[in-house]
Design an enzyme around this catalytic site. Sequence first.
Site, mmCIF file in Angstrom:
data_model
loop_
_atom_site.group_PDB
_atom_site.id
_atom_site.type_symbol
_atom_site.label_atom_id
_atom_site.label_comp_id
_atom_site.label_asym_id
_atom_site.label_seq_id
_atom_site.Cartn_x
_atom_site.Cartn_y
_atom_site.Cartn_z
ATOM 1 N N GLU A 1 0.884 -1.175 0.000
ATOM 2 C CA GLU A 1 0.000 0.000 0.000
ATOM 3 C C GLU A 1 0.915 1.215 0.000
ATOM 4 O O GLU A 1 1.450 1.596 1.047
ATOM 5 C CB GLU A 1 -0.888 0.003 1.246
ATOM 6 N N CYS B 1 -2.497 9.411 1.986
ATOM 7 C CA CYS B 1 -2.057 8.776 0.732
ATOM 8 C C CYS B 1 -3.054 9.060 -0.364
ATOM 9 O O CYS B 1 -2.673 9.255 -1.512
ATOM 10 C CB CYS B 1 -1.904 7.274 0.942
#
Length: 524
Positions: A274, A308
């Site tokens: 991720e 993010c």
Amino acid sequence: MGSTGCRHCASSVETNIQRNGALHYGMIALTLDDMSENLKPSETVLRSVDPVTGSQVAEFPVTTADQVAEAVGNARRAATAWAALSVDERRTELLRFKRLIHARRNEILALLTRENGKVAADAEIELTLTLHHLDWAARHAGRVLRPRGVRSGLMMLNQASRIERKPYGVVGVIGPWNYPMYTPMGSIAYALAAGNAVVFKPSEFTSAIGQWLADTFVAATGRDGLFAVVHGWGATGADLCRSGVDKLAFTGSAPTGRKVMAACAETLTPVLMELGGKDAAIVAADADVRQAAQALLWGATMNSGQSCAGVERVYVVEAVASRFLDAIAAAAGSVEAGRDYGPVTMPGQIATIARHIDSGLSDGGSALVGGRDSVRAPFVDPVVLVDVPQSSAAVREETFGPVVTVNRVPDVDAAIAAANAVEYGLGAVVFSKRDGESIAARLDVGMVSINDVISYGAVPALPFGGNGGSGFGRIHGEPGLLEFTTPKAVTRRRFRLPVEVSAHGRRRRDEWALTAISRLVGRR
Ligand code: NAD
């Protein structure tokens, strides 16, 4: 080391919280320079600090490579008993964990502010999202992971076939600091629900939050070693990669992700990546421009832009561009760092944010809101840069600060092409009343929200993750549970076929029947 990590330090953290009703530790004043010193991987003690005041929050001995291996060994033993429980028993324990997090909410909210710098609203969002996901993983693991019967096909007509899902065993989790609870729990909760043990290395900036999670798990379930924490910088993460874990779930930057993959390749340890993002938003001519401006400003600045999947680029079609620019400037006028969102947690990130503002301006862009003066470490006020060339670092690299570029484009096709023209492919946003679905379908990303921002992250049933430079694999939802299991194929012979296929010494009619099946399958 087991699940307790630094038990002494952790318990002193808890005691201090309970005694004072607020977080107050030995107040050791540290300057920003001291905090950079804190990054030295040769240290044997890890100190986390309040990013606003520099005062120490907690300290932990750095876990040695041997202790990491010990924690993984303990976790492996604990995993056997955990995997042997029924789905209902695991659900009961995980829901107990959730309820204890809730009961201790004031502790963790204070820690999210003190160690991570979040304002109260951002801390509350993080806690709520975490509880939501833990609840979903606990309640849905049984349904998602139950054995599934499949058709055996013509050739194996006499077999009963099924797919079982087996936990890996021990999952290593390496986490970032920007959502120090929500993000790693996207792996931890789902890995545990799937029947694994977890050894977690939190970010060096948020070790106390990581320790708090593991301590709360032990307090809720009484299970030592099943969810363990190890502390340290990158070297400890690398030790975890090489410790014999059965899977490694990494959340962090792309450069670190490459190192993690290289270390895991040595032992063929599978990885979940991720990584970062440079999420784009498209504002079409038929968008609700005012709503888009307000939502996108929030998506760019909440949590100080340290998300993010935060909005870092906006492409607005010419027809509504001036209205959009007026609206986002008006919205930004009332937003202030330190009140609406917190500081930049990691001191080193300030230089990247400043560099991106500088390059955005020197490459030909102009500042609609704020500018270089908006950087007043550890805070950064909102910055909106307009018409920055696509080649600029401000448009191509992850900024991880409350800075957004807004580029005018002739039409939606140009917006889609520009949105897709970066190496990342995490999330995206579309504002359009009529064409949201068709625009979303053309974006090369793992997640899209239409007429809202980042809403997919709050829907537990939806997978979270990206493509390309943003990594691979998924946390959350059904894919997030499947990610922490391996499929096991099982067949069981139910009866003898008149034609014997799996044996030597076949008769002529067996071979004839085989050819007939082959022709049948080939023809249809
Ligand atoms: P980072 O890559 O600097 O560090 C992440 C973790 O990796 C830390 O715990 C660190 O100690 C560890 N680490 C460092 N070097 C290592 C090595 N050689 N081997 C093993 N572990 C090592 O990232 P960060 O600054 O903590 O987090 C911010 C980044 O995370 C941003 O790029 C952000 O976009 C990304 N992020 C992604 C998601 C997602 O779900 N895709 C979510 C949150 C954050």
